[in-house]
Each structure stands twice: as C-alpha cells, then as structure tokens.
Motif scaffolding. Structure first.
Motif, PDB file in Angstrom:
ATOM      1  N   MET A   1       0.838  -1.170   0.000  1.00  0.00           N
ATOM      2  CA  MET A   1       0.000   0.000   0.000  1.00  0.00           C
ATOM      3  C   MET A   1       0.888   1.240   0.000  1.00  0.00           C
ATOM      4  O   MET A   1       1.907   1.289   0.666  1.00  0.00           O
ATOM      5  N   LEU A   2       0.469   2.227  -0.749  1.00  0.00           N
ATOM      6  CA  LEU A   2       1.187   3.491  -0.811  1.00  0.00           C
ATOM      7  C   LEU A   2       0.783   4.370   0.375  1.00  0.00           C
ATOM      8  O   LEU A   2      -0.255   4.148   1.000  1.00  0.00           O
ATOM      9  N   PRO A   3       1.590   5.391   0.702  1.00  0.00           N
ATOM     10  CA  PRO A   3       1.264   6.257   1.836  1.00  0.00           C
ATOM     11  C   PRO A   3      -0.105   6.933   1.731  1.00  0.00           C
ATOM     12  O   PRO A   3      -0.741   7.211   2.733  1.00  0.00           O
ATOM     13  N   ASN A   4      -0.593   7.160   0.513  1.00  0.00           N
ATOM     14  CA  ASN A   4      -1.887   7.812   0.347  1.00  0.00           C
ATOM     15  C   ASN A   4      -3.067   6.839   0.461  1.00  0.00           C
ATOM     16  O   ASN A   4      -4.197   7.192   0.172  1.00  0.00           O
ATOM     17  N   GLY A   5      -2.798   5.594   0.852  1.00  0.00           N
ATOM     18  CA  GLY A   5      -3.857   4.605   1.036  1.00  0.00           C
ATOM     19  C   GLY A   5      -4.215   3.821  -0.208  1.00  0.00           C
ATOM     20  O   GLY A   5      -5.077   2.954  -0.173  1.00  0.00           O
ATOM     21  N   ARG A   6      -3.556   4.099  -1.300  1.00  0.00           N
ATOM     22  CA  ARG A   6      -3.820   3.365  -2.535  1.00  0.00           C
ATOM     23  C   ARG A   6      -2.901   2.150  -2.625  1.00  0.00           C
ATOM     24  O   ARG A   6      -1.855   2.102  -2.002  1.00  0.00           O
ATOM     25  N   TYR A   7      -3.305   1.209  -3.438  1.00  0.00           N
ATOM     26  CA  TYR A   7      -2.523   0.000  -3.644  1.00  0.00           C
ATOM     27  C   TYR A   7      -1.813   0.049  -4.989  1.00  0.00           C
ATOM     28  O   TYR A   7      -2.316   0.641  -5.942  1.00  0.00           O
ATOM     29  N   ILE A   8      -0.653  -0.579  -5.059  1.00  0.00           N
ATOM     30  CA  ILE A   8       0.017  -0.785  -6.344  1.00  0.00           C
ATOM     31  C   ILE A   8      -0.658  -1.995  -6.969  1.00  0.00           C
ATOM     32  O   ILE A   8      -0.688  -3.077  -6.374  1.00  0.00           O
ATOM     33  N   MET A   9      -1.219  -1.801  -8.159  1.00  0.00           N
ATOM     34  CA  MET A   9      -1.978  -2.861  -8.818  1.00  0.00           C
ATOM     35  C   MET A   9      -1.279  -3.277 -10.112  1.00  0.00           C
ATOM     36  O   MET A   9      -0.579  -2.490 -10.740  1.00  0.00           O
ATOM     37  N   LYS A  10      -1.496  -4.516 -10.494  1.00  0.00           N
ATOM     38  CA  LYS A  10      -0.954  -5.060 -11.738  1.00  0.00           C
ATOM     39  C   LYS A  10      -2.083  -5.738 -12.510  1.00  0.00           C
ATOM     40  O   LYS A  10      -3.038  -6.243 -11.922  1.00  0.00           O
ATOM     41  N   VAL A  11      -1.942  -5.736 -13.829  1.00  0.00           N
ATOM     42  CA  VAL A  11      -2.843  -6.484 -14.700  1.00  0.00           C
ATOM     43  C   VAL A  11      -2.085  -7.728 -15.143  1.00  0.00           C
ATOM     44  O   VAL A  11      -0.974  -7.641 -15.662  1.00  0.00           O
ATOM     45  N   ILE A  12      -2.672  -8.878 -14.918  1.00  0.00           N
ATOM     46  CA  ILE A  12      -2.065 -10.145 -15.307  1.00  0.00           C
ATOM     47  C   ILE A  12      -2.891 -10.710 -16.455  1.00  0.00           C
ATOM     48  O   ILE A  12      -4.078 -10.952 -16.308  1.00  0.00           O
ATOM     49  N   GLU A  13      -2.252 -10.879 -17.607  1.00  0.00           N
ATOM     50  CA  GLU A  13      -2.899 -11.480 -18.768  1.00  0.00           C
ATOM     51  C   GLU A  13      -2.285 -12.852 -18.969  1.00  0.00           C
ATOM     52  O   GLU A  13      -1.069 -12.998 -18.958  1.00  0.00           O
ATOM     53  N   THR A  14      -3.122 -13.831 -19.148  1.00  0.00           N
ATOM     54  CA  THR A  14      -2.606 -15.165 -19.420  1.00  0.00           C
ATOM     55  C   THR A  14      -3.372 -15.780 -20.577  1.00  0.00           C
ATOM     56  O   THR A  14      -4.576 -15.587 -20.713  1.00  0.00           O
ATOM     57  N   ILE A 101       2.538  -9.511 -17.425  1.00  0.00           N
ATOM     58  CA  ILE A 101       2.208  -8.665 -16.287  1.00  0.00           C
ATOM     59  C   ILE A 101       2.455  -7.216 -16.689  1.00  0.00           C
ATOM     60  O   ILE A 101       3.516  -6.875 -17.198  1.00  0.00           O
ATOM     61  N   HIS A 102       1.447  -6.369 -16.456  1.00  0.00           N
ATOM     62  CA  HIS A 102       1.542  -4.943 -16.775  1.00  0.00           C
ATOM     63  C   HIS A 102       1.214  -4.138 -15.529  1.00  0.00           C
ATOM     64  O   HIS A 102       0.312  -4.510 -14.768  1.00  0.00           O
ATOM     65  N   PRO A 103       1.866  -3.001 -15.342  1.00  0.00           N
ATOM     66  CA  PRO A 103       1.448  -2.123 -14.241  1.00  0.00           C
ATOM     67  C   PRO A 103       0.113  -1.475 -14.586  1.00  0.00           C
ATOM     68  O   PRO A 103      -0.165  -1.175 -15.745  1.00  0.00           O
ATOM     69  N   LEU A 104      -0.714  -1.312 -13.593  1.00  0.00           N
ATOM     70  CA  LEU A 104      -1.997  -0.631 -13.791  1.00  0.00           C
ATOM     71  C   LEU A 104      -1.808   0.820 -13.379  1.00  0.00           C
ATOM     72  O   LEU A 104      -1.580   1.119 -12.211  1.00  0.00           O
ATOM     73  N   VAL A 105      -1.856   1.706 -14.334  1.00  0.00           N
ATOM     74  CA  VAL A 105      -1.590   3.113 -14.084  1.00  0.00           C
ATOM     75  C   VAL A 105      -2.808   3.809 -13.476  1.00  0.00           C
ATOM     76  O   VAL A 105      -2.722   4.512 -12.498  1.00  0.00           O
ATOM     77  N   GLU A 106      -3.970   3.556 -14.060  1.00  0.00           N
ATOM     78  CA  GLU A 106      -5.175   4.219 -13.594  1.00  0.00           C
ATOM     79  C   GLU A 106      -6.388   3.387 -13.986  1.00  0.00           C
ATOM     80  O   GLU A 106      -6.397   2.738 -15.024  1.00  0.00           O
ATOM     81  N   ALA A 107      -7.409   3.414 -13.144  1.00  0.00           N
ATOM     82  CA  ALA A 107      -8.644   2.696 -13.458  1.00  0.00           C
ATOM     83  C   ALA A 107      -9.824   3.468 -12.897  1.00  0.00           C
ATOM     84  O   ALA A 107      -9.700   4.173 -11.893  1.00  0.00           O
ATOM     85  N   THR A 108     -10.960   3.351 -13.570  1.00  0.00           N
ATOM     86  CA  THR A 108     -12.191   3.937 -13.049  1.00  0.00           C
ATOM     87  C   THR A 108     -13.227   2.842 -12.949  1.00  0.00           C
ATOM     88  O   THR A 108     -13.206   1.877 -13.702  1.00  0.00           O
ATOM     89  N   LEU A 109     -14.090   2.977 -12.002  1.00  0.00           N
ATOM     90  CA  LEU A 109     -15.150   1.977 -11.816  1.00  0.00           C
ATOM     91  C   LEU A 109     -16.491   2.564 -12.146  1.00  0.00           C
ATOM     92  O   LEU A 109     -16.752   3.701 -12.063  1.00  0.00           O
TER      93      LEU A 109
END
Length: 109
Positions: A1-14, A101-109
């Motif tokens: 978890m980052l200091p701002n409360g967010r998580y480092i996320m990854k996209v896994i494609e298989t 595996i790709h880093p997830l830069v930004e996502a919206t829900l």
C-alpha cells in the motif's frame, strides 16, 4: 500500500488452453479473486494446428482456439496468482500458458 492509502496494482494477462479455464477460475477464487475477464480467440504461430475432417477429407487447420484471462490484482498477490495459473495451465507443449504482467496506471469503476 502506498502512503496515500492506494494500492500498487498489476494487470495479469494469461493465454491458456480452454481445457484449463475451469481449474484456473477455481484457483483464482481460492486466492480471493472473483472478478476476471475471459476472452476466446484464435491464434496462429509456431503451433502446428490440428487435423480436421470435412466431407471425408482430412486437412490441417492452422489456427488454434485459446482463452485469454485478465486479472487485476494487488502487487503483493501477483506472485501467488502467477504460481496458481502456471501450476494448472503449463504443459510441455509450447504456447499452452503465457503470462504477461503490466502495471496498472489508472482505473475507473
């Protein structure tokens, strides 16, 4: 978890064979991943294809149907996700399990 409360996320494609899909989904559910995206596609590459019959004549089909599973996971879970998918989907045949595996830069829900 980052200091701002967010998580480092990854996209896994298989890319897996369709025979492995149910087992992969079950393994991901055990890890707590319930939402995945599944796509069916055909590919052509170093794989030989398969024999097919049409009106009694055998011919080679040069494309193979594969399944692509996409998962978004927290960075600390990525290793377990890769291990679970690889243990199920990897075989001795080339191309039966590819994991990207790709880093997830930004996502919206």
């Amino acid at each position: 978890m980052l200091p701002n409360g967010r998580y480092i996320m990854k996209v896994i494609e298989t890319v897996i064979s369709s025979a492995s899909l149910d087992e992969v989904k079950a393994a991901l559910q055990i890890l707590g991943i319930e939402k995945i995206m599944v796509s069916r596609f055909v590919c052509n590459g170093s794989m030989k294809g398969r024999a097919a019959f049409h009106r009694g004549t055998e011919y080679m089909v040069g494309v193979i149907t594969r399944i692509k599973v996409e998962v978004v996971a927290a960075d600390d879970l990525v290793g377990r996700v890769i291990e679970a998918i690889g243990d199920i989907a990897r075989t001795e045949r080339q191309g039966n399990c590819r994991i990207l595996i790709h880093p997830l830069v930004e996502a919206t829900l």
